[in-house]
Design an enzyme around this catalytic site. Structure first.
Site, PDB file in Angstrom:
ATOM      1  N   GLY A  32       0.674  -1.059  -0.034  1.00  0.00           N
ATOM      2  CA  GLY A  32       0.070   0.093  -0.081  1.00  0.00           C
ATOM      3  C   GLY A  32       0.956   1.306   0.084  1.00  0.00           C
ATOM      4  N   HIS A 103      -2.428  -3.954  -5.241  1.00  0.00           N
ATOM      5  CA  HIS A 103      -1.733  -4.029  -4.073  1.00  0.00           C
ATOM      6  C   HIS A 103      -2.621  -4.155  -3.023  1.00  0.00           C
ATOM      7  CE1 HIS A 103      -3.387  -0.327  -2.008  1.00  0.00           C
ATOM      8  NE2 HIS A 103      -3.687   0.252  -3.331  1.00  0.00           N
ATOM      9  N   CYS A 104      -2.293  -4.681  -1.943  1.00  0.00           N
ATOM     10  CA  CYS A 104      -2.770  -4.836  -0.512  1.00  0.00           C
ATOM     11  C   CYS A 104      -2.081  -4.168   0.345  1.00  0.00           C
ATOM     12  CB  CYS A 104      -3.246  -6.233  -0.278  1.00  0.00           C
ATOM     13  SG  CYS A 104      -1.659  -7.337  -0.385  1.00  0.00           S
ATOM     14  N   ALA A 105      -2.120  -4.388   1.698  1.00  0.00           N
ATOM     15  CA  ALA A 105      -1.296  -3.648   2.762  1.00  0.00           C
ATOM     16  C   ALA A 105       0.241  -3.981   2.327  1.00  0.00           C
ATOM     17  CB  ALA A 105      -1.850  -4.313   4.063  1.00  0.00           C
ATOM     18  N   SER A 111      -3.001  -9.189  -2.712  1.00  0.00           N
ATOM     19  CA  SER A 111      -2.651  -9.289  -4.419  1.00  0.00           C
ATOM     20  C   SER A 111      -2.076 -10.271  -4.938  1.00  0.00           C
ATOM     21  CB  SER A 111      -1.783  -7.841  -4.177  1.00  0.00           C
ATOM     22  OG  SER A 111      -0.596  -7.927  -3.327  1.00  0.00           O
TER      23      SER A 111
END
Length: 188
Positions: A32, A103-105, A111
């Site tokens: 992220g 994206h993720c964290a 992702s």
């Protein structure tokens, strides 16, 4: 393995864990934090950002299209509901000569799982090959076990066979590709 989805040979790839990791000529994965870095987005000509999280808020840049996939990184989350729609979206961006950032964290679980689903559907890669390829581009990927179960089911839907299986281990059910690693960590 089928033809490599990346546009350049393995020896020229630079795996990244802190920035954007290029998976194909039009698909990247990141955390992220990296997804909110304007310079990284523009230098990689990202036209679409897909945020696969509930906790990351994107800085919205006017020349980038944003898609929100509100899924928590828990084994019970139904990421599989997004396998086809997100794979189709990534493909449509590519057909318009665009580039997508998933994206993720952390760029590790959610992702990565959606990336594997995309590679299976649009590059006809087995789950095992998709994982091997993606891990070579972004070494820190590791979808949670619930996402693995969903990916295994998706692979069977697409190809009628499985190349990855869930197996019993001292820490519970895990994908067989992690079996050796887990057994080395935990003495029997």
């Amino acid at each position: 393995m089928t033809a490599s989805p990346c546009a350049f040979p393995v020896q020229f790839r630079q795996p990244s864990v802190s920035g954007l990791s290029q998976i194909t000529s039009s698909l990247y994965i990141s955390s992220g934090v990296a997804a909110n870095n304007r310079l990284m987005l523009s230098s990689n000509r990202i036209s679409t950002v897909i945020n696969v999280s509930v906790e990351v808020v994107n800085a919205l840049y006017e020349d980038i299209h944003y898609v929100q996939v509100p899924v928590a990184d828990t084994p019970t989350s139904r990421l599989c509901d997004f396998f086809d729609p997100i794979a189709d979206h990534i493909h449509s961006v590519e057909m318009k000569q665009g580039r997508t950032l998933l994206h993720c964290a952390a760029g590790v679980s959610r992702s990565a799982a959606l990336c594997l689903a995309y590679l299976m559907k649009y590059h006809a890669m087995s789950l095992l090959d998709a994982h091997t390829w993606t891990k070579s581009c972004r070494p820190i990927i590791r979808p949670n076990n619930g996402f693995w179960e969903q990916l295994i089911h998706y692979e069977f839907q697409l190809f009628g066979r499985n190349t990855v299986h869930m197996v019993s281990s001292p820490v519970g059910m895990i994908p067989d590709i992690y079996e050796k690693e887990v057994r080395q960590m935990i003495p029997l």
